[in-house]
Design a protein around this motif. Structure first.
Motif, PDB file in Angstrom:
ATOM      1  N   ILE A  86       0.839  -1.203   0.000  1.00 51.74           N
ATOM      2  CA  ILE A  86       0.000   0.000   0.000  1.00 51.74           C
ATOM      3  C   ILE A  86       0.872   1.250   0.000  1.00 51.74           C
ATOM      4  CG2 ILE A  86      -1.734   1.300   1.316  1.00 51.74           C
ATOM      5  CD1 ILE A  86      -2.773  -1.219  -0.071  1.00 51.74           C
ATOM      6  N   LYS A  87       1.997   1.189   0.672  1.00 50.49           N
ATOM      7  CA  LYS A  87       2.890   2.354   0.746  1.00 50.49           C
ATOM      8  C   LYS A  87       3.429   2.761  -0.619  1.00 50.49           C
ATOM      9  CE  LYS A  87       4.508   1.750   5.513  1.00 50.49           C
ATOM     10  NZ  LYS A  87       5.661   1.364   6.380  1.00 50.49           N
ATOM     11  N   ALA A  88       3.384   1.855  -1.582  1.00 49.58           N
ATOM     12  CA  ALA A  88       3.869   2.166  -2.926  1.00 49.58           C
ATOM     13  C   ALA A  88       2.856   2.964  -3.740  1.00 49.58           C
ATOM     14  CB  ALA A  88       4.217   0.873  -3.660  1.00 49.58           C
ATOM     15  N   PHE A  92      -0.952   7.028   0.078  1.00 51.68           N
ATOM     16  CA  PHE A  92      -1.293   5.807   0.813  1.00 51.68           C
ATOM     17  C   PHE A  92      -1.877   6.086   2.191  1.00 51.68           C
ATOM     18  CE2 PHE A  92       3.082   6.584   2.145  1.00 51.68           C
ATOM     19  CZ  PHE A  92       3.077   6.270   3.495  1.00 51.68           C
ATOM     20  N   GLU A  93      -1.528   7.248   2.791  1.00 57.31           N
ATOM     21  CA  GLU A  93      -2.085   7.553   4.117  1.00 57.31           C
ATOM     22  C   GLU A  93      -3.602   7.660   4.051  1.00 57.31           C
ATOM     23  OE1 GLU A  93       0.217   9.402   2.628  1.00 57.31           O
ATOM     24  OE2 GLU A  93       1.988   9.633   3.925  1.00 57.31           O
ATOM     25  N   ASN A  94      -4.100   8.276   2.979  1.00 55.21           N
ATOM     26  CA  ASN A  94      -5.550   8.412   2.816  1.00 55.21           C
ATOM     27  C   ASN A  94      -6.201   7.044   2.585  1.00 55.21           C
ATOM     28  OD1 ASN A  94      -5.423  11.213   3.053  1.00 55.21           O
ATOM     29  ND2 ASN A  94      -5.119  11.500   0.855  1.00 55.21           N
ATOM     30  N   ILE A  95      -5.497   6.190   1.842  1.00 51.47           N
ATOM     31  CA  ILE A  95      -6.028   4.847   1.594  1.00 51.47           C
ATOM     32  C   ILE A  95      -6.129   4.082   2.907  1.00 51.47           C
ATOM     33  CG2 ILE A  95      -5.630   2.652   0.415  1.00 51.47           C
ATOM     34  CD1 ILE A  95      -4.171   4.189  -1.766  1.00 51.47           C
ATOM     35  N   ARG A  96      -5.124   4.202   3.751  1.00 47.15           N
ATOM     36  CA  ARG A  96      -5.163   3.550   5.059  1.00 47.15           C
ATOM     37  C   ARG A  96      -6.377   3.991   5.857  1.00 47.15           C
ATOM     38  NH1 ARG A  96       0.867   4.396   7.353  1.00 47.15           N
ATOM     39  NH2 ARG A  96       1.898   2.479   6.664  1.00 47.15           N
ATOM     40  N   ASP A  97      -6.637   5.310   5.842  1.00 56.20           N
ATOM     41  CA  ASP A  97      -7.790   5.829   6.580  1.00 56.20           C
ATOM     42  C   ASP A  97      -9.088   5.243   6.030  1.00 56.20           C
ATOM     43  OD1 ASP A  97      -6.136   7.349   8.169  1.00 56.20           O
ATOM     44  OD2 ASP A  97      -6.378   9.189   6.996  1.00 56.20           O
ATOM     45  N   GLU A  98      -9.184   5.174   4.709  1.00 61.26           N
ATOM     46  CA  GLU A  98     -10.380   4.604   4.086  1.00 61.26           C
ATOM     47  C   GLU A  98     -10.547   3.140   4.486  1.00 61.26           C
ATOM     48  OE1 GLU A  98     -11.416   5.848  -0.150  1.00 61.26           O
ATOM     49  OE2 GLU A  98      -9.271   6.326  -0.080  1.00 61.26           O
ATOM     50  N   LEU A  99      -9.448   2.402   4.470  1.00 59.11           N
ATOM     51  CA  LEU A  99      -9.495   0.986   4.830  1.00 59.11           C
ATOM     52  C   LEU A  99      -9.933   0.796   6.271  1.00 59.11           C
ATOM     53  CD1 LEU A  99      -6.194  -0.165   3.093  1.00 59.11           C
ATOM     54  CD2 LEU A  99      -8.500  -0.918   2.478  1.00 59.11           C
ATOM     55  N   HIS A 100      -9.439   1.639   7.156  1.00 60.68           N
ATOM     56  CA  HIS A 100      -9.759   1.508   8.578  1.00 60.68           C
ATOM     57  C   HIS A 100     -11.253   1.719   8.816  1.00 60.68           C
ATOM     58  CE1 HIS A 100      -8.745   1.476  12.861  1.00 60.68           C
ATOM     59  NE2 HIS A 100      -9.630   2.441  13.003  1.00 60.68           N
ATOM     60  N   ALA A 227      -8.510  -4.887   8.457  1.00 57.67           N
ATOM     61  CA  ALA A 227      -9.449  -3.776   8.278  1.00 57.67           C
ATOM     62  C   ALA A 227     -10.860  -4.322   8.084  1.00 57.67           C
ATOM     63  CB  ALA A 227      -9.038  -2.928   7.071  1.00 57.67           C
ATOM     64  N   PHE A 228     -11.836  -3.426   8.163  1.00 57.81           N
ATOM     65  CA  PHE A 228     -13.209  -3.786   7.831  1.00 57.81           C
ATOM     66  C   PHE A 228     -13.284  -4.247   6.379  1.00 57.81           C
ATOM     67  CE2 PHE A 228     -14.763  -1.405  11.520  1.00 57.81           C
ATOM     68  CZ  PHE A 228     -15.959  -2.049  11.825  1.00 57.81           C
ATOM     69  N   LEU A 229     -14.233  -5.134   6.090  1.00 59.73           N
ATOM     70  CA  LEU A 229     -14.505  -5.503   4.708  1.00 59.73           C
ATOM     71  C   LEU A 229     -15.008  -4.284   3.937  1.00 59.73           C
ATOM     72  CD1 LEU A 229     -16.426  -8.864   5.236  1.00 59.73           C
ATOM     73  CD2 LEU A 229     -14.176  -8.622   4.179  1.00 59.73           C
ATOM     74  N   PRO A 230     -14.818  -4.260   2.622  1.00 59.72           N
ATOM     75  CA  PRO A 230     -15.379  -3.159   1.821  1.00 59.72           C
ATOM     76  C   PRO A 230     -16.910  -3.183   1.852  1.00 59.72           C
ATOM     77  CG  PRO A 230     -13.709  -4.388   0.589  1.00 59.72           C
ATOM     78  CD  PRO A 230     -14.028  -5.199   1.808  1.00 59.72           C
TER      79      PRO A 230
END
Length: 359
Positions: A86-88, A92-100, A227-230
Motif C-alpha cells: 500500500i505504501k507504494a 497511501f495515508e488516505n487509503i489507510r484511513d479509508e481501509l480503517h 481492516a473492515f470488509l469493503p
C-alpha cells in the motif's frame, strides 16, 4: 478437513447413539442440525453465567428457545492488506484511513484499475464449500441485500443476482482476482496471496495466528494489517460471523463431567489462551475491557467495533442443504459455466424441492 467434512464426520459418529462422544464442537450455524443429538443445557447454567458471554456468540447456541451449546470462540470476516504494498501507492495515508473505516467497493475498484498490475489485486475464497457462502453473504450484505424476501428464504433476487455477478466480475470483468480463486478455500488463498504479493485478501480474523501460514513467509505476514470488509456506497459496513460452539451429546454417560469442562472453557484463562495462541476471538465480554489484554493487543478495540457490525448466517434446520446447493451454483457462476440469473434460479428451485441433492 474442510468445515463440510468435519460436519459429516461428527454426524456420522452421533448417529450411532453410543456414549463414546461426550462433547463435540460445531460450526455455530450447525446448532439446529445437531439439536436432536444434543443435551439441553438450561439446567446446568445459571443466568449470571450466561450473561458473561457476548450476545452475538451466545445467540447461536439456542434452538427453539433451548440452550444446546456454549460458545467456544468467535471469528469474523475481515479484509487484510499488505502495508508494504500500500505504501507504494501515492497518497497511501488516505487509503489507510479509508481501509480503517471500511473502504467503498467503488474506491477499491478504482485503485485496482489504476494500480493493480496483475490479477492478484484482491483474493477471496470461491470453491464449492461453506466459505463461499460467507464470501457471497458479505457482498450481498454490503449492498443491502438479504437471504430473505417477504419472510421467505429466496436467493434469486435482484440484489442476489447483483452480488453473484459482482463476484464473477472481479475475475472476468475487472480482472482483479485470478481464476484460481474458484478452487480456493482459506489456506490456498492465504498462501497464494503471500506468494503472489496480493495487496488485498478477504479472510478470517484468526488468520494471522495460523502457524502454518506464518511459516510460509514470515516477513510478508508481518506486513499484513486488518481492516473492515469493503462496502458499497450508501450502505453500512458489515462482517459475517464464524466461530464454533461446544455441545454435549445426549448419549454421553459423563454429562456432569462434560458440563464442568464447558465451565472451564468459558473461563477468562482459557479464552485468553485461545486468543493468544490461535487468534480465536474471545466470547467473554470481559476480555474486551481487560486493561492488560488491551495493552498487549490494542486492536481488540477495533475488533469490538467489527463485532458490533456482524451478521449471522441463517439459523435454519435445513441450512446444510441450502449451503450445499447455493455454494454449488455460485461456484458454477464464478467459473462462467452458468449465468448469475440461471444459477440462482436453479438454486432457488432446488432448495424448495424435496429431491435429494448430490453435488
Amino acid at each position: 478437513f474442510t468445515t463440510n467434512e468435519r460436519k459429516e464426520l461428527i454426524a456420522r459418529s452421533l448417529r450411532s447413539r453410543n456414549s463414546r462422544i461426550d462433547i463435540f464442537a460445531v460450526d455455530q450455524i450447525w446448532v439446529p442440525r445437531f439439536a436432536k443429538w444434543a443435551e439441553p443445557l438450561d439446567k446446568y447454567f445459571m443466568q449470571r453465567d450466561l450473561s458473561k458471554f457476548l450476545p452475538q456468540a451466545l445467540s447461536t447456541c439456542y434452538y427453539q428457545d433451548d440452550l444446546l451449546g456454549i460458545p467456544l470462540y468467535l471469528d469474523i470476516s475481515v479484509l487484510y492488506y499488505r502495508d508494504d504494498l500500500i505504501k507504494a501507492i501515492p497518497g497511501f495515508e488516505n487509503i489507510r484511513d479509508e481501509l480503517h473505516q471500511s473502504i467503498a467497493w467503488e474506491r477499491l475498484l478504482e485503485y485496482g484499475q489504476k494500480y493493480g498490475k496483475s490479477k492478484t489485486f484482491y483474493l477471496f475464497q470461491g470453491d464449492n464449500y461453506e466459505g463461499l457462502i460467507c464470501n457471497y453473504m458479505e457482498i450481498l450484505g454490503s449492498m443491502g441485500g438479504t437471504f430473505f424476501q417477504d419472510n421467505e428464504l429466496k436467493v434469486n433476487t435482484e440484489k442476489g443476482r447483483q452480488s453473484a455477478r459482482f463476484m464473477h466480475d472481479l475475475i472476468e470483468k475487472y480482472k482483479l482476482s485470478p481464476p484460481e480463486v474458484t478452487d480456493f478455500i482459506e489456506r490456498e488463498s492465504y498462501i497464494y496471496a503471500l506468494q503472489n504479493d496480493a495487496p488485498f485478501l478477504r479472510g478470517w480474523s484468526s488468520y494471522l495466528k495460523d502457524l502454518d501460514i506464518q511459516d510460509q513467509n514470515p516477513e510478508k505476514v508481518k506486513q499484513l494489517r486488518m481492516a473492515f470488509l469493503p462496502h458499497f456506497s450508501g450502505y453500512p459496513r458489515m462482517t459475517v460471523f464464524g466461530g464454533w460452539n461446544l455441545m454435549i451429546s445426549k448419549y454421553s454417560d459423563k454429562k456432569w463431567e462434560s458440563f464442568e469442562f464447558l465451565r472451564y472453557i468459558q473461563s477468562e484463562e482459557v479464552q485468553k489462551i485461545l486468543f493468544e495462541t490461535s487468534g480465536y476471538l474471545p466470547v467473554l465480554k470481559s476480555c474486551y475491557t481487560d486493561t492488560t489484554m488491551l495493552q498487549a493487543y490494542p486492536y481488540l478495540g477495533y475488533i469490538k467495533e467489527m463485532i458490533a457490525c456482524g451478521v449471522h448466517r441463517p439459523a435454519l434446520i435445513n441450512y446444510t442443504k441450502i449451503s450445499d446447493i447455493l455454494s454449488f451454483y455460485l461456484n458454477k457462476i464464478l467459473k462462467s459455466e452458468i449465468s448469475a440469473a440461471e444459477g440462482l434460479q436453479e438454486a432457488d428451485e432446488t432448495i424448495k424441492s424435496d429431491k435429494l441433492f448430490l453435488r
